[in-house]
Design a protein around this motif. Structure first.
Motif, PDB file in Angstrom:
ATOM      1  N   ASN A  62       0.821  -1.215   0.000  1.00  0.00           N
ATOM      2  CA  ASN A  62       0.000   0.000   0.000  1.00  0.00           C
ATOM      3  C   ASN A  62       0.852   1.261   0.000  1.00  0.00           C
ATOM      4  OD1 ASN A  62      -2.488  -1.505   0.324  1.00  0.00           O
ATOM      5  ND2 ASN A  62      -1.796  -1.897   2.419  1.00  0.00           N
ATOM      6  N   PRO A  63       0.761   2.062  -1.060  1.00  0.00           N
ATOM      7  CA  PRO A  63       1.472   3.345  -1.054  1.00  0.00           C
ATOM      8  C   PRO A  63       1.009   4.208   0.118  1.00  0.00           C
ATOM      9  CG  PRO A  63       0.683   2.820  -3.259  1.00  0.00           C
ATOM     10  CD  PRO A  63       0.067   1.808  -2.326  1.00  0.00           C
ATOM     11  N   MET A 114      17.787  -0.370   0.331  1.00  0.00           N
ATOM     12  CA  MET A 114      16.518  -0.865   0.870  1.00  0.00           C
ATOM     13  C   MET A 114      15.609   0.291   1.293  1.00  0.00           C
ATOM     14  SD  MET A 114      18.103  -4.026   3.060  1.00  0.00           S
ATOM     15  CE  MET A 114      16.622  -4.432   3.920  1.00  0.00           C
ATOM     16  N   ILE A 115      16.166   1.294   1.957  1.00  0.00           N
ATOM     17  CA  ILE A 115      15.364   2.449   2.364  1.00  0.00           C
ATOM     18  C   ILE A 115      14.861   3.183   1.122  1.00  0.00           C
ATOM     19  CG2 ILE A 115      15.454   4.723   3.474  1.00  0.00           C
ATOM     20  CD1 ILE A 115      15.260   2.440   5.475  1.00  0.00           C
ATOM     21  N   GLN A 119       8.478   2.769  -3.160  1.00  0.00           N
ATOM     22  CA  GLN A 119       7.234   1.996  -3.201  1.00  0.00           C
ATOM     23  C   GLN A 119       6.101   2.681  -2.437  1.00  0.00           C
ATOM     24  OE1 GLN A 119       7.796  -2.227  -2.391  1.00  0.00           O
ATOM     25  NE2 GLN A 119       9.737  -2.208  -3.502  1.00  0.00           N
ATOM     26  N   LEU A 120       6.439   3.425  -1.400  1.00  0.00           N
ATOM     27  CA  LEU A 120       5.401   4.146  -0.649  1.00  0.00           C
ATOM     28  C   LEU A 120       4.858   5.343  -1.422  1.00  0.00           C
ATOM     29  CD1 LEU A 120       6.873   4.120   2.976  1.00  0.00           C
ATOM     30  CD2 LEU A 120       4.809   2.927   2.189  1.00  0.00           C
ATOM     31  N   ALA A 168       8.528  12.212  -7.230  1.00  0.00           N
ATOM     32  CA  ALA A 168       8.590  11.005  -6.399  1.00  0.00           C
ATOM     33  C   ALA A 168      10.003  10.429  -6.413  1.00  0.00           C
ATOM     34  CB  ALA A 168       7.576   9.976  -6.875  1.00  0.00           C
ATOM     35  N   GLY A 169      10.993  11.271  -6.724  1.00  0.00           N
ATOM     36  CA  GLY A 169      12.384  10.825  -6.669  1.00  0.00           C
ATOM     37  C   GLY A 169      12.823  10.622  -5.236  1.00  0.00           C
ATOM     38  N   VAL A 170      13.757   9.723  -5.028  1.00  0.00           N
ATOM     39  CA  VAL A 170      14.267   9.458  -3.679  1.00  0.00           C
ATOM     40  C   VAL A 170      15.481  10.361  -3.465  1.00  0.00           C
ATOM     41  CG1 VAL A 170      15.156   7.714  -2.101  1.00  0.00           C
ATOM     42  CG2 VAL A 170      13.405   7.093  -3.784  1.00  0.00           C
ATOM     43  N   TYR A 171      15.313  11.345  -2.604  1.00  0.00           N
ATOM     44  CA  TYR A 171      16.309  12.384  -2.381  1.00  0.00           C
ATOM     45  C   TYR A 171      16.842  12.291  -0.954  1.00  0.00           C
ATOM     46  CZ  TYR A 171      18.266  17.088  -1.928  1.00  0.00           C
ATOM     47  OH  TYR A 171      19.104  18.158  -1.705  1.00  0.00           O
TER      48      TYR A 171
END
Length: 198
Positions: free
Chosen positions: A16-17, A71-72, A78-79, A102-105
């Motif tokens: 689930n996002p 992993m983080i 995914q969230l 939605a980039g991981v920063y």
């Protein structure tokens, strides 16, 4: 040399996002006690370690921390997948979204960007290993706090795994510090007191 195995150390499969949850989990990506700082700290400290087993320990744990960073990043990604504009606004993810979509920063949960000022490389074996033990406890504390705030079992399973690894790293660094102090005692000097170097 590093060998990259294209799978996560622990599987990340978030059903689930939940961008509200991603807002604080991102702190373990690039926060003050996160995985980015840990990996760079250990991989940098290894150069000044006087004993091969300590160089190996820091290389091993520093490399594992890179896996934890991945992993983080997977959790945050995914969230935040497939968010609607309404979900972005309602979750409070809008400020992050404006800058990074939605980039991981790498940033703190508070929004402060990651900085190398959150890590220490002193070149002193006792100081660095003591710093490393403290860093692992601070990371464990952050994972504890995430578990207090998260009710998603898919997220919590991964966070518990990562928390457990922080405890193991703390123990390994403690063993390394004890062995170092024994070696220094055998030579009848302490690296923190230059008078003993004569």
């Amino acid at each position: 040399m590093f060998v990259y195995e294209k799978k996560l150390q622990y599987p990340v499969k978030i059903a689930n996002p939940n961008p509200a949850l991603a807002k604080f989990i991102v702190s373990q990506y690039g926060g003050p006690d996160g995985e980015l700082g840990a990996s760079l700290r250990y991989l940098s400290q290894r150069y000044s370690m006087p004993y091969p087993e300590l160089k190996g320990l820091l290389t091993d744990i520093g490399t594992e921390e890179l896996g934890h960073l991945e992993m983080i990043g997977a959790i945050v990604h995914q969230l935040t997948r497939k968010m609607t504009p309404e979900e972005i606004k309602k979750s409070g993810f809008d400020a992050y979204f404006v800058d990074h979509t939605a980039g991981v920063y790498p940033q703190f949960a508070s929004g402060t960007p990651w900085t190398a000022a959150t890590m220490q490389v002193s070149g002193d074996v006792i100081a660095d290993l003591s710093e490393d033990m403290a860093a692992e406890q601070k990371a464990r504390k952050t994972y504890d706090n995430i578990l207090r705030l998260s009710d998603d079992p898919d997220v919590n399973n991964v966070i518990r795994f990562l928390r457990e690894r922080e405890i193991v790293h703390y123990q390994r660094f403690g063993e390394g510090l004890r062995r170092t102090l024994e070696k220094l005692d055998e030579k009848n000097y302490y690296i923190t007191n230059p008078a003993f170097d004569k």
